[in-house]
Design a protein around this motif. Structure first.
Motif: not given
Length: 172
Positions: A25-30
């Motif tokens: 549903e969602w992808i995030g990178l830090r």
């Protein structure tokens, strides 16, 4: 990796049975510690390492990707006294719906064209107290998600299916 019961055992059969595939549903990178997450519609997963652009990209691989259950977000919000919680606040790479992540611990699973292996629970850290307010750490306990290593790299995309792979001795 977690030890699974024998595939032919009753418990092994139950643990191998999932009602359906899930969905990213969602992808995030830090990119670094203590900086905001960067939301994206796709990410490159490197075998044995992590996601390109993420702070764990060149690590040992046990925490190459972190996942959290979409269905847990409203519960975490309610338990921490919020109307809603953004996935970026919880600092996991993938938000997945429709498949119980706990069932993927110790198993290999496919996300799009990438093969992952659930290595451990992704327990909350003390930063959740700051991010969610007093009690934020406890609001996430038991719902922090899953850490996974990248067995076969490729590109992860929002909308990709998340499917458990048969283990040796299980029916496909």
């Amino acid at each position: 990796m977690a030890t699974l019961p024998p595939p032919g055992s009753e418990l092994g059969k139950l643990m191998a049975t999932l009602p359906r595939a899930g969905r990213v549903e969602w992808i995030g990178l830090r990119p670094k510690r203590a900086v905001p997450m960067h939301e994206t519609d796709h990410a490159q997963a490197n075998t044995g390492q992590g996601l390109v652009g993420d702070r764990y990209a060149s690590g040992s691989g046990k925490r190459g990707v972190t996942l959290i259950q979409a269905e847990h977000l409203p519960v975490i919000a309610a338990l921490s006294g919020h109307d809603a919680v953004s996935p970026a606040t919880l600092r996991r790479n993938l938000v997945v719906s429709g498949i119980p992540l706990v069932a993927l611990k110790g198993r290999r699973f496919r996300v799009g064209d990438v093969v992952l292996e659930g290595t451990d629970s992704c327990d909350p850290c003390s930063n959740m107290e700051k991010a969610l307010g007093p009690g934020g750490y406890n609001a996430m306990r038991g719902m922090g998600g899953l850490c996974a290593r990248i067995v076969e790299g490729g590109t992860l995309r929002v909308g990709d299916a998340v499917e458990a792979l048969p283990q040796p001795g299980e029916d496909a």
